[in-house]
Design a protein around this motif. Structure first.
Motif, PDB file in Angstrom:
ATOM      1  N   LEU A 210       0.802  -1.229   0.000  1.00 21.04           N
ATOM      2  CA  LEU A 210       0.000   0.000   0.000  1.00 21.04           C
ATOM      3  C   LEU A 210       0.835   1.281   0.000  1.00 21.04           C
ATOM      4  N   PRO A 211       1.888   1.411   0.794  1.00 19.71           N
ATOM      5  CA  PRO A 211       2.673   2.646   0.729  1.00 19.71           C
ATOM      6  C   PRO A 211       3.316   2.873  -0.645  1.00 19.71           C
ATOM      7  N   PHE A 212       3.770   1.802  -1.269  1.00 22.79           N
ATOM      8  CA  PHE A 212       4.393   1.930  -2.585  1.00 22.79           C
ATOM      9  C   PHE A 212       3.356   2.235  -3.661  1.00 22.79           C
ATOM     10  N   ALA A 213       2.182   1.619  -3.541  1.00 24.40           N
ATOM     11  CA  ALA A 213       1.121   1.887  -4.501  1.00 24.40           C
ATOM     12  C   ALA A 213       0.603   3.315  -4.348  1.00 24.40           C
ATOM     13  N   ALA A 214       0.592   3.820  -3.101  1.00 29.22           N
ATOM     14  CA  ALA A 214       0.117   5.180  -2.873  1.00 29.22           C
ATOM     15  C   ALA A 214       1.066   6.211  -3.473  1.00 29.22           C
ATOM     16  N   THR A 215       2.360   5.950  -3.381  1.00 30.95           N
ATOM     17  CA  THR A 215       3.304   6.915  -3.960  1.00 30.95           C
ATOM     18  C   THR A 215       3.254   6.909  -5.479  1.00 30.95           C
ATOM     19  N   GLY A 216       2.929   5.765  -6.057  1.00 38.55           N
ATOM     20  CA  GLY A 216       2.833   5.677  -7.512  1.00 38.55           C
ATOM     21  C   GLY A 216       1.453   5.996  -8.042  1.00 38.55           C
ATOM     22  N   GLY A 217       0.469   6.137  -7.164  1.00 38.79           N
ATOM     23  CA  GLY A 217      -0.891   6.464  -7.578  1.00 38.79           C
ATOM     24  C   GLY A 217      -1.672   5.279  -8.125  1.00 38.79           C
ATOM     25  N   GLY A 218      -1.301   4.072  -7.748  1.00 38.79           N
ATOM     26  CA  GLY A 218      -1.978   2.896  -8.274  1.00 38.79           C
ATOM     27  C   GLY A 218      -2.694   2.081  -7.222  1.00 38.79           C
ATOM     28  N   ILE A 219      -3.299   2.740  -6.237  1.00 36.60           N
ATOM     29  CA  ILE A 219      -3.982   2.005  -5.172  1.00 36.60           C
ATOM     30  C   ILE A 219      -5.164   1.221  -5.737  1.00 36.60           C
ATOM     31  N   GLY A 220      -5.945   1.853  -6.600  1.00 39.21           N
ATOM     32  CA  GLY A 220      -7.116   1.189  -7.169  1.00 39.21           C
ATOM     33  C   GLY A 220      -6.745  -0.018  -8.012  1.00 39.21           C
ATOM     34  N   ASP A 221      -5.722   0.139  -8.850  1.00 37.23           N
ATOM     35  CA  ASP A 221      -5.282  -0.972  -9.693  1.00 37.23           C
ATOM     36  C   ASP A 221      -4.725  -2.117  -8.861  1.00 37.23           C
ATOM     37  N   ALA A 222      -3.944  -1.786  -7.838  1.00 38.73           N
ATOM     38  CA  ALA A 222      -3.371  -2.824  -6.977  1.00 38.73           C
ATOM     39  C   ALA A 222      -4.469  -3.548  -6.206  1.00 38.73           C
ATOM     40  N   GLY A 223      -5.434  -2.817  -5.685  1.00 39.05           N
ATOM     41  CA  GLY A 223      -6.544  -3.441  -4.960  1.00 39.05           C
ATOM     42  C   GLY A 223      -7.377  -4.344  -5.845  1.00 39.05           C
ATOM     43  N   ARG A 224      -7.637  -3.874  -7.066  1.00 41.71           N
ATOM     44  CA  ARG A 224      -8.405  -4.686  -8.005  1.00 41.71           C
ATOM     45  C   ARG A 224      -7.674  -5.979  -8.362  1.00 41.71           C
ATOM     46  N   ALA A 225      -6.385  -5.868  -8.650  1.00 37.60           N
ATOM     47  CA  ALA A 225      -5.617  -7.039  -9.087  1.00 37.60           C
ATOM     48  C   ALA A 225      -5.366  -8.029  -7.952  1.00 37.60           C
ATOM     49  N   LEU A 226      -5.107  -7.525  -6.744  1.00 42.32           N
ATOM     50  CA  LEU A 226      -4.718  -8.410  -5.651  1.00 42.32           C
ATOM     51  C   LEU A 226      -5.880  -8.927  -4.811  1.00 42.32           C
ATOM     52  N   VAL A 227      -6.975  -8.159  -4.728  1.00 41.63           N
ATOM     53  CA  VAL A 227      -8.056  -8.547  -3.827  1.00 41.63           C
ATOM     54  C   VAL A 227      -9.378  -8.761  -4.566  1.00 41.63           C
ATOM     55  N   VAL A 228      -9.777  -7.802  -5.387  1.00 44.02           N
ATOM     56  CA  VAL A 228     -11.118  -7.844  -5.977  1.00 44.02           C
ATOM     57  C   VAL A 228     -11.264  -8.966  -6.999  1.00 44.02           C
TER      58      VAL A 228
END
Length: 112
Positions: free
Chosen positions: A72-90
């Motif tokens: 999450l901290p790395f995704a937040a700095t890159g602006g990809g929280i939504g994409d990471a959440g979709r790929a890893l959890v949703v």
């Protein structure tokens, strides 16, 4: 040594079972209306889905949630929280909990 053999046997069986394709048949209603088209999987597909695929997908969802929290901290700095959440959890969660038993596609037919 016994632990190594047990682990090797479990891995071999799991790999062998995952290599078998679980196929479903598509059955169309006589009306030909795509709204009433249903995917009708066979019994073996349902059993394989219930005993093999669903537990693995639920484990992938839980592991993906843990990886998402760590990343999450790395995704937040890159602006990809939504994409990471979709790929890893949703996506694993949808595959585990939303699709019908034995079906190959995720989701279900919705009326619009």
């Amino acid at each position: 040594m016994k632990l190594f053999r047990s682990t090797a046997v479990v891995l071999a069986l799991t790999t062998g079972l995952l290599a078998l394709p679980a196929q479903a048949e598509v059955v169309q209603n006589s009306s030909g209306d795509p709204l009433y088209t249903a995917e009708a999987p066979g019994a073996f597909s349902m059993v394989a889905d219930l005993l093999i695929a669903r537990p693995l997908l639920i484990a992938a969802t839980v592991i993906g949630a843990g990886v998402f929290v760590v990343a999450l901290p790395f995704a937040a700095t890159g602006g990809g929280i939504g994409d990471a959440g979709r790929a890893l959890v949703v996506e694993p969660g949808k595959a585990a909990f939303v699709r019908c038993l034995g079906c190959t596609g995720d989701g279900y037919n919705k009326r619009q």
